[in-house]
Design a protein around this motif. Structure first.
Motif, PDB file in Angstrom:
ATOM      1  N   ALA A  17       0.924  -0.906   0.052  1.00 42.67           N
ATOM      2  CA  ALA A  17      -0.110   0.283   0.169  1.00 42.67           C
ATOM      3  C   ALA A  17       0.578   1.255  -0.141  1.00 42.67           C
ATOM      4  CB  ALA A  17      -1.053  -0.461   1.145  1.00 42.67           C
ATOM      5  N   ALA A  18       1.698   1.276   1.502  1.00 39.77           N
ATOM      6  CA  ALA A  18       2.645   2.085   0.360  1.00 39.77           C
ATOM      7  C   ALA A  18       3.799   2.928  -0.314  1.00 39.77           C
ATOM      8  CB  ALA A  18       3.749   2.034   2.328  1.00 39.77           C
ATOM      9  N   ASP A  19       4.394   1.240  -0.971  1.00 37.16           N
ATOM     10  CA  ASP A  19       4.924   1.939  -2.453  1.00 37.16           C
ATOM     11  C   ASP A  19       4.869   0.086  -2.629  1.00 37.16           C
ATOM     12  OD1 ASP A  19       6.859   1.195  -4.054  1.00 37.16           O
ATOM     13  OD2 ASP A  19       9.004   0.658  -1.992  1.00 37.16           O
ATOM     14  N   LYS A  20       3.897   0.725  -4.048  1.00 42.34           N
ATOM     15  CA  LYS A  20       3.513   0.652  -4.950  1.00 42.34           C
ATOM     16  C   LYS A  20       4.506   0.190  -5.925  1.00 42.34           C
ATOM     17  CE  LYS A  20      -1.079   1.529  -4.687  1.00 42.34           C
ATOM     18  NZ  LYS A  20      -2.087   1.269  -3.850  1.00 42.34           N
ATOM     19  N   THR A  21       5.351   0.062  -5.759  1.00 44.12           N
ATOM     20  CA  THR A  21       6.621  -0.841  -6.546  1.00 44.12           C
ATOM     21  C   THR A  21       7.187  -2.391  -6.369  1.00 44.12           C
ATOM     22  OG1 THR A  21       8.521   0.275  -5.841  1.00 44.12           O
ATOM     23  CG2 THR A  21       7.711   1.311  -7.880  1.00 44.12           C
ATOM     24  N   ALA A  22       6.802  -2.518  -4.472  1.00 48.18           N
ATOM     25  CA  ALA A  22       7.519  -2.792  -3.844  1.00 48.18           C
ATOM     26  C   ALA A  22       4.952  -4.438  -4.390  1.00 48.18           C
ATOM     27  CB  ALA A  22       7.977  -3.130  -2.222  1.00 48.18           C
ATOM     28  N   LEU A  23       6.457  -5.508  -3.019  1.00 53.02           N
ATOM     29  CA  LEU A  23       5.655  -6.838  -3.458  1.00 53.02           C
ATOM     30  C   LEU A  23       5.294  -7.240  -1.820  1.00 53.02           C
ATOM     31  CD1 LEU A  23       6.328  -9.277  -6.398  1.00 53.02           C
ATOM     32  CD2 LEU A  23       3.978  -7.803  -5.973  1.00 53.02           C
ATOM     33  N   VAL A  24       3.976  -7.478  -1.430  1.00 50.97           N
ATOM     34  CA  VAL A  24       3.970  -7.915   0.193  1.00 50.97           C
ATOM     35  C   VAL A  24       2.637  -9.311  -0.424  1.00 50.97           C
ATOM     36  CG1 VAL A  24       4.338  -5.899   1.054  1.00 50.97           C
ATOM     37  CG2 VAL A  24       2.101  -6.276   0.547  1.00 50.97           C
ATOM     38  N   LEU A  25       3.071 -10.048   1.060  1.00 56.69           N
ATOM     39  CA  LEU A  25       1.518 -10.996   0.989  1.00 56.69           C
ATOM     40  C   LEU A  25       0.208 -10.417   1.409  1.00 56.69           C
ATOM     41  CD1 LEU A  25       3.269 -13.222   3.645  1.00 56.69           C
ATOM     42  CD2 LEU A  25       2.892 -13.907   1.313  1.00 56.69           C
ATOM     43  N   GLU A  26      -0.790 -11.522   0.506  1.00 59.58           N
ATOM     44  CA  GLU A  26      -2.057 -10.581   0.952  1.00 59.58           C
ATOM     45  C   GLU A  26      -2.200 -10.744   2.193  1.00 59.58           C
ATOM     46  OE1 GLU A  26      -3.474 -12.728  -3.573  1.00 59.58           O
ATOM     47  OE2 GLU A  26      -3.949 -13.547  -1.864  1.00 59.58           O
ATOM     48  N   GLN A  27      -3.911 -10.126   1.955  1.00 62.24           N
ATOM     49  CA  GLN A  27      -4.357  -9.979   3.636  1.00 62.24           C
ATOM     50  C   GLN A  27      -5.971 -10.703   3.214  1.00 62.24           C
ATOM     51  OE1 GLN A  27      -3.663  -6.177   4.777  1.00 62.24           O
ATOM     52  NE2 GLN A  27      -2.894  -7.096   6.553  1.00 62.24           N
ATOM     53  N   ASN A  28      -6.252 -12.057   4.027  1.00 55.74           N
ATOM     54  CA  ASN A  28      -6.831 -12.047   4.325  1.00 55.74           C
ATOM     55  C   ASN A  28      -7.956 -11.647   6.188  1.00 55.74           C
ATOM     56  OD1 ASN A  28      -7.714 -13.371   1.572  1.00 55.74           O
ATOM     57  ND2 ASN A  28      -6.952 -15.274   2.405  1.00 55.74           N
ATOM     58  N   ASP A  29      -9.103 -11.208   6.135  1.00 57.13           N
ATOM     59  CA  ASP A  29      -9.586 -10.746   7.314  1.00 57.13           C
ATOM     60  C   ASP A  29      -8.677 -10.013   7.832  1.00 57.13           C
ATOM     61  OD1 ASP A  29     -12.684 -11.668   6.380  1.00 57.13           O
ATOM     62  OD2 ASP A  29     -11.543 -13.973   7.109  1.00 57.13           O
ATOM     63  N   ASN A  30      -7.770  -8.958   7.622  1.00 57.41           N
ATOM     64  CA  ASN A  30      -6.893  -7.947   7.520  1.00 57.41           C
ATOM     65  C   ASN A  30      -5.627  -9.221   8.409  1.00 57.41           C
ATOM     66  OD1 ASN A  30      -7.960  -6.493   7.608  1.00 57.41           O
ATOM     67  ND2 ASN A  30      -9.218  -6.268   9.026  1.00 57.41           N
ATOM     68  N   GLU A  31      -5.632 -10.471   8.043  1.00 53.74           N
ATOM     69  CA  GLU A  31      -4.509 -10.921   8.760  1.00 53.74           C
ATOM     70  C   GLU A  31      -3.384 -11.491   6.876  1.00 53.74           C
ATOM     71  OE1 GLU A  31      -5.643 -14.911  10.610  1.00 53.74           O
ATOM     72  OE2 GLU A  31      -5.808 -12.895  11.909  1.00 53.74           O
ATOM     73  N   TYR A  32      -2.493 -11.497   6.773  1.00 59.53           N
ATOM     74  CA  TYR A  32      -1.489 -12.146   6.423  1.00 59.53           C
ATOM     75  C   TYR A  32      -1.844 -13.280   5.762  1.00 59.53           C
ATOM     76  CZ  TYR A  32       0.247  -7.349   5.668  1.00 59.53           C
ATOM     77  OH  TYR A  32       0.351  -5.973   5.547  1.00 59.53           O
ATOM     78  N   VAL A  33      -1.802 -13.772   4.787  1.00 53.71           N
ATOM     79  CA  VAL A  33      -1.605 -15.034   4.292  1.00 53.71           C
ATOM     80  C   VAL A  33      -0.077 -15.953   4.600  1.00 53.71           C
ATOM     81  CG1 VAL A  33      -3.085 -15.311   2.337  1.00 53.71           C
ATOM     82  CG2 VAL A  33      -0.882 -14.922   1.862  1.00 53.71           C
ATOM     83  N   GLY A  34       0.385 -16.653   4.988  1.00 51.32           N
ATOM     84  CA  GLY A  34       1.455 -17.635   5.500  1.00 51.32           C
ATOM     85  C   GLY A  34       2.992 -17.741   4.543  1.00 51.32           C
ATOM     86  N   GLU A  35       2.456 -17.827   2.998  1.00 48.23           N
ATOM     87  CA  GLU A  35       3.563 -17.567   2.033  1.00 48.23           C
ATOM     88  C   GLU A  35       2.814 -17.039   0.947  1.00 48.23           C
ATOM     89  OE1 GLU A  35       5.565 -21.363  -0.424  1.00 48.23           O
ATOM     90  OE2 GLU A  35       4.633 -21.486   1.629  1.00 48.23           O
ATOM     91  N   GLY A  36       3.730 -16.511   0.471  1.00 41.73           N
ATOM     92  CA  GLY A  36       3.278 -16.034  -1.821  1.00 41.73           C
ATOM     93  C   GLY A  36       4.970 -16.600  -2.094  1.00 41.73           C
ATOM     94  N   SER A  37       4.188 -16.628  -3.252  1.00 38.31           N
ATOM     95  CA  SER A  37       5.381 -16.252  -4.769  1.00 38.31           C
ATOM     96  C   SER A  37       5.190 -15.461  -5.212  1.00 38.31           C
ATOM     97  CB  SER A  37       5.255 -17.966  -4.753  1.00 38.31           C
ATOM     98  OG  SER A  37       4.398 -17.979  -5.378  1.00 38.31           O
ATOM     99  N   LEU A  38       6.933 -14.799  -6.297  1.00 33.69           N
ATOM    100  CA  LEU A  38       6.517 -14.386  -7.766  1.00 33.69           C
ATOM    101  C   LEU A  38       7.856 -15.133  -8.791  1.00 33.69           C
ATOM    102  CD1 LEU A  38       7.071 -12.481  -9.408  1.00 33.69           C
ATOM    103  CD2 LEU A  38       8.840 -11.797  -7.564  1.00 33.69           C
TER     104      LEU A  38
END
Length: 502
Positions: A60-81
């Motif tokens: 949200a604060a840096d549209k060029t960076a990647l973070v984990l998705e949120q479900n119900d205000n909690e981040y998922v445990g793992e993500g990949s690019l």
């Protein structure tokens, strides 16, 4: 999907021929026909997330960076690019880099695979990495007939690779925290493009003023192995950081390698402080372009100062023999018709002697690896990360003022002798207790001050005899203690030498 969809707005291939394009931030220029040997992916706002990522989203604060998705205000445990496949000149060796922020209980893992004659290798990992827990490269690589990885370098076993692909995993063990991915890169050493040849397409006569540190005068248990973190500390402190080499070292330890020289981890450490950093195979012209842009460059060398050695490249004015070492190139100049490279070489007896001039032709032979630490400027908005993580503590003296208890808020921090003594291997408990005196001297950076290293007693107290210190340094008014800990904030406390009311 076309590769251009991913690469729009993304920096491409910073080999020597494209460095100028990067510094102009010109993303509309078409890549030349010659394949670049380095690919840098950093503007993730260009990604079609539905096709190239799994459980990742833009920060949200840096549209060029990647973070984990949120479900119900909690981040998922793992993500990949997974990046698209990218073409490369034929190569045997590939190194990977990443810049990421890793809050507590988060980590990242970077993988790569290579293509040879239409056959893909297995995915090979650079290991789990974090600034909050001990990082480790892969202990036992996957069985693969095409390629294998050793610590920080992927090697094609037979023949040559022509394509590669990167994959990054983001992990969290805390649903309220997420890693932040800023950059992932790969660089290869071309087989048919000899980086040892100096085309001298770029001319520069400039030496960048950069603080110089000797690793030889740092904590004795760390000193022999911290050329990489010392090199990085000089590079970032030239900008706007103020970190001690030991602080960077204890955030750059590779548990599997049992050392501080993992190239990929080193660039990740610089990236975690908010600097754009990656490792690249490049040429002397590549170094010249970096110097012209205002950035010193770390390079991996081996050399001897003995002309009769016969085994290592001879470098006049070098400080000894080394089969593997990192130093910082700060510029190029010509004296009396002879070309020289200006360096800050931490393999010196003291900070003053670390600034040296090496003959260009001799330096070039010593820099046979052609690997370089490309440490650029600050990421916009990440300025607060550029200083080391430190917490202020109280130092409570005993009656004789010879031993001091460390107190953080209401907690007493015990330091055991095995935490600061030399051991066969370092671990999570490893710590350094460094102290320096304020005697009126002026220094650009804290690391240029004179440091001594304290012991502890069996009760977990720091041993400092203030009467003895004051006798040796009568002009000193304040003593500052840095308790530098493995992947933990440094604890800093001060002691007045002018009164007895600590």
């Amino acid at each position: 999907m076309k590769l251009s969809k991913f690469l729009f707005g993304t920096t491409i291939g910073l080999a020597a021929g494209l460095l100028a394009l990067y510094y102009k931030r010109d993303n509309t220029v078409q890549a030349p026909a010659k394949k670049p040997n380095t690919r840098v992916f950093e503007d993730f706002s260009a990604i079609d997330l539905s096709e190239f990522t799994d459980h990742l989203t833009l920060a949200a604060a840096d549209k060029t960076a990647l973070v984990l998705e949120q479900n119900d205000n909690e981040y998922v445990g793992e993500g990949s690019l997974t990046t698209p496949v990218f073409d490369l000149p034929q190569f045997k060796n590939l190194v990977a880099s990443w810049n990421a922020l890793t809050p507590k209980k988060t980590s990242v893992q970077v993988e790569a695979r290579i293509n040879q004659d239409g056959r893909w290798s297995a995915w090979h990992s650079w290991g789990r990495w974090s600034t909050k827990t001990l990082s480790a490269s892969v202990k036992q690589d996957k069985e693969d007939p095409l390629a294998g990885i050793d610590t920080d370098t992927l090697t094609v076993k037979a023949g040559a690779g022509t394509q590669a692909q990167l994959r990054v995993h983001l992990y969290t063990g805390d649903p309220q925290q997420t890693p932040v991915l800023k950059l992932v890169a790969a660089s290869v050493k071309p087989i048919h493009h000899d980086l040892m040849v100096d085309k001298h397409a770029v001319s520069v006569d400039r030496v960048i003023a950069t603080p110089a540190y000797s690793q030889e005068i740092r904590d004795p248990k760390l000193a022999p192995g911290i050329c990489s973190p010392t090199t990085i500390s000089m590079a970032v402190n030239r900008q706007n950081a103020d970190i001690l080499p030991e602080e960077l070292a204890l955030h750059n330890f590779d548990k599997t390698y049992n050392g501080f020289g993992n190239w990929s981890f080193s660039m990740a450490a610089a990236g975690s402080m908010g600097y754009r950093a990656y490792i690249a195979y490049t040429s002397l012209d590549g170094l010249r372009r970096q110097i012209l842009a205002g950035y010193p460059v770390g390079v991996s060398v081996q050399y001897t100062n003995d002309p009769d050695n016969g085994e290592l490249p001879y470098v006049e004015n070098a400080t000894g023999d080394t089969t593997g070492h990192l130093l910082l190139v700060t510029g190029f100049t010509n004296l009396n018709g002879v070309d020289y490279v200006a360096v800050n070489d931490s393999y010196a007896d003291n900070n003053e002697d670390a600034k040296r001039l090496y003959r260009l032709d001799q330096f070039s032979e010593a820099w046979h690896s052609r690997t370089a630490y490309m440490i650029g400027g600050n990421y916009h908005g990440y300025e607060r990360l550029m200083q080391p993580s430190r917490e202020t503590v109280s130092l409570i003296a005993n009656d004789e003022r010879t031993a001091f208890t460390v107190q953080l808020a209401d907690e007493t921090i015990a330091i055991t002798p095995d935490m600061i003594k030399q051991t066969d291997t370092f671990d999570q408990r490893t710590a350094t207790i460094a102290y320096t005196l304020d005697d009126g001297g002026q220094f650009e950076t804290t690391a240029q001050k004179h440091f001594d290293y304290a012991d502890v007693d069996e009760e977990g107290r720091i041993k400092l005899d203030l009467a003895e210190i004051k006798q040796v340094h009568p002009d000193a008014t304040t003593l500052t203690v840095y308790m530098i800990r493995m992947v933990a904030p440094t604890l800093v406390g001060t002691i007045s030498l002018t009164d007895h009311n600590d």
